[in-house]
Design a protein around this motif. Sequence first.
Motif, mmCIF file in Angstrom:
data_model
loop_
_atom_site.group_PDB
_atom_site.id
_atom_site.type_symbol
_atom_site.label_atom_id
_atom_site.label_comp_id
_atom_site.label_asym_id
_atom_site.label_seq_id
_atom_site.Cartn_x
_atom_site.Cartn_y
_atom_site.Cartn_z
ATOM 1 N N TYR A 104 -4.454 -0.223 -3.697
ATOM 2 C CA TYR A 104 -4.744 0.584 -4.892
ATOM 3 C C TYR A 104 -3.929 1.700 -4.953
ATOM 4 O O TYR A 104 -3.900 2.243 -6.000
ATOM 5 C CB TYR A 104 -6.430 0.864 -4.547
ATOM 6 C CG TYR A 104 -7.061 1.760 -5.622
ATOM 7 C CD1 TYR A 104 -7.219 1.095 -6.645
ATOM 8 C CD2 TYR A 104 -7.533 2.978 -5.381
ATOM 9 C CE1 TYR A 104 -7.981 2.114 -7.877
ATOM 10 C CE2 TYR A 104 -8.292 3.671 -6.406
ATOM 11 C CZ TYR A 104 -8.160 3.365 -7.477
ATOM 12 O OH TYR A 104 -8.814 4.140 -8.344
ATOM 13 N N PRO A 255 -11.301 -1.526 -6.457
ATOM 14 C CA PRO A 255 -11.217 -2.845 -7.375
ATOM 15 C C PRO A 255 -11.247 -3.897 -6.765
ATOM 16 O O PRO A 255 -10.485 -4.178 -5.619
ATOM 17 C CB PRO A 255 -10.073 -2.360 -8.268
ATOM 18 C CG PRO A 255 -9.020 -1.710 -7.346
ATOM 19 C CD PRO A 255 -10.001 -0.629 -6.421
ATOM 20 N N ILE A 260 -5.027 -3.928 -9.632
ATOM 21 C CA ILE A 260 -5.237 -2.823 -10.184
ATOM 22 C C ILE A 260 -4.889 -1.696 -9.168
ATOM 23 O O ILE A 260 -5.297 -1.674 -8.146
ATOM 24 C CB ILE A 260 -6.796 -2.729 -10.217
ATOM 25 C CG1 ILE A 260 -7.316 -4.048 -11.249
ATOM 26 C CG2 ILE A 260 -7.322 -1.313 -11.055
ATOM 27 C CD1 ILE A 260 -6.625 -3.921 -12.754
ATOM 28 N N TYR A 261 -4.325 -0.631 -9.940
ATOM 29 C CA TYR A 261 -3.701 0.413 -8.994
ATOM 30 C C TYR A 261 -3.997 1.921 -9.651
ATOM 31 O O TYR A 261 -4.157 1.859 -10.851
ATOM 32 C CB TYR A 261 -2.032 0.269 -8.391
ATOM 33 C CG TYR A 261 -1.375 0.511 -9.476
ATOM 34 C CD1 TYR A 261 -0.836 1.995 -9.744
ATOM 35 C CD2 TYR A 261 -0.916 -0.474 -10.678
ATOM 36 C CE1 TYR A 261 0.305 2.077 -10.605
ATOM 37 C CE2 TYR A 261 -0.032 -0.310 -11.409
ATOM 38 C CZ TYR A 261 0.616 1.005 -11.528
ATOM 39 O OH TYR A 261 1.352 1.246 -12.567
ATOM 40 N N LEU A 262 -4.135 2.918 -8.695
ATOM 41 C CA LEU A 262 -4.336 4.212 -9.395
ATOM 42 C C LEU A 262 -2.812 4.824 -9.515
ATOM 43 O O LEU A 262 -2.034 5.001 -8.715
ATOM 44 C CB LEU A 262 -4.975 5.181 -8.211
ATOM 45 C CG LEU A 262 -5.292 6.405 -8.536
ATOM 46 C CD1 LEU A 262 -6.462 6.558 -9.321
ATOM 47 C CD2 LEU A 262 -5.906 7.359 -7.345
ATOM 48 N N THR A 268 -5.837 7.969 -13.484
ATOM 49 C CA THR A 268 -6.083 6.450 -14.452
ATOM 50 C C THR A 268 -5.710 5.349 -13.510
ATOM 51 O O THR A 268 -5.099 5.404 -12.724
ATOM 52 C CB THR A 268 -4.938 6.790 -15.298
ATOM 53 O OG1 THR A 268 -4.873 7.937 -16.173
ATOM 54 C CG2 THR A 268 -5.078 5.543 -16.461
ATOM 55 N N GLU A 269 -6.754 4.444 -13.619
ATOM 56 C CA GLU A 269 -6.376 3.198 -13.161
ATOM 57 C C GLU A 269 -5.519 2.021 -14.040
ATOM 58 O O GLU A 269 -5.968 2.225 -15.259
ATOM 59 C CB GLU A 269 -7.792 2.262 -12.809
ATOM 60 C CG GLU A 269 -8.548 3.226 -11.719
ATOM 61 C CD GLU A 269 -9.787 2.384 -11.102
ATOM 62 O OE1 GLU A 269 -10.395 1.500 -11.947
ATOM 63 O OE2 GLU A 269 -10.177 2.553 -10.219
ATOM 64 N N GLU A 271 -3.367 -1.733 -14.646
ATOM 65 C CA GLU A 271 -3.148 -2.935 -14.119
ATOM 66 C C GLU A 271 -1.647 -3.395 -14.114
ATOM 67 O O GLU A 271 -1.064 -3.442 -15.257
ATOM 68 C CB GLU A 271 -3.809 -4.302 -14.966
ATOM 69 C CG GLU A 271 -3.629 -5.526 -14.447
ATOM 70 C CD GLU A 271 -4.423 -6.625 -15.275
ATOM 71 O OE1 GLU A 271 -4.521 -7.627 -14.938
ATOM 72 O OE2 GLU A 271 -4.934 -6.244 -16.400
ATOM 73 N N ASP A 317 -10.225 7.592 -13.903
ATOM 74 C CA ASP A 317 -11.216 8.068 -12.730
ATOM 75 C C ASP A 317 -11.780 9.267 -13.060
ATOM 76 O O ASP A 317 -11.222 10.193 -13.801
ATOM 77 C CB ASP A 317 -10.315 8.517 -11.651
ATOM 78 C CG ASP A 317 -11.107 8.246 -10.177
ATOM 79 O OD1 ASP A 317 -11.288 7.080 -9.521
ATOM 80 O OD2 ASP A 317 -11.410 9.401 -9.800
#
Length: 328
Positions: A104, A255, A260-262, A268-269, A271, A317
């Motif tokens: 993440y 997630p 999916i990462y921050l 904001t997340e 892809e 987020d």
Amino acid sequence: MGNHVDFSLYVYTPNKGAPIFFAVLFFISTVYHLWQNIKYKSWRVTASLPWGGLLFVAGFVMQTVSIHNDHDLGIFIAKVVLLLIAPPVYSLTNYFVLGRALFYVPYLSPIHPGRVMSTFVGLDVVVGILTGNGASRSSNTSNTPSEIKAGVDMVRASIVLQLACFVGFIALEVVFHRRCIKAKILTAKLRTIIILLYVSSTLILIRHIYRVVEVWQGYDSYLNTHEAFFYCFDGALMLVNTLMWNVRHPMEFLPNDNKIYLSKDGHTELEGPGWQDRRPFLVTLFDPFDIVGLFRGRDKASMFWENEEKHRKVAGDDTTRGEGSNGV
């Protein structure tokens, strides 16, 4: 509970109600974990929670049967082995949860997230094999003294290796936590996951230390001849651990998809393609931290987070970026 029982495999008068109590509570927790795995579709991350719970239920059921058949060596060995290998399975949950947290926030990960699982799970498999074999040998009173001693030595080696590995894992948690604070992206979700990991790791670590002391003191030690210590430092601690993950399931905060990462903005997340390790498997096994890559300069193509503008926005987020400066 510290009175010795003659003509019994037990070195104390076993409590008949305690194993039933723990079996019922672990069973309830396990059923709930099964439902949570279905709800969150999180088998890849948290399947070890119902698995560990089932081992504890089986272990305490076998202990109940063993108490009423205290001359049956096979049942006694089965309950010893089950109750020894169950707690390490809960450790797997911590490995997978931290690994998912590193996926993440990949740019703050001190190790490839996938290597957390393969490295620590691989070591735990070795520990489990040593523990199971050692426990079965040392508990079998029909073995020769040398065979029993070999079994005790195997259990000792496995317990110490297990403790050393877990201390290394906790160090990895601390490094990741400090990096999140420094980067000021310790969102509410990340903070919760890290706290849960710290609490769970502390419970498991205390259990490891108890087991090391117990095994090293020997069969007739004060710890081993008083059943209350087992229920306090093993059964109760692991029960609190599993119930905690029931109340605060990790997939409420992370997630399900490791792509999916921050974003580095902490809000904001996105892809992305996911963090891939193109090195041969044997290389990743012996160099999980990619030390060679650090000296050579990591492959820029694998650092997908440097091209955030190319990735699809999944969500924003609801926390503020500044939380990280306050720490946990």
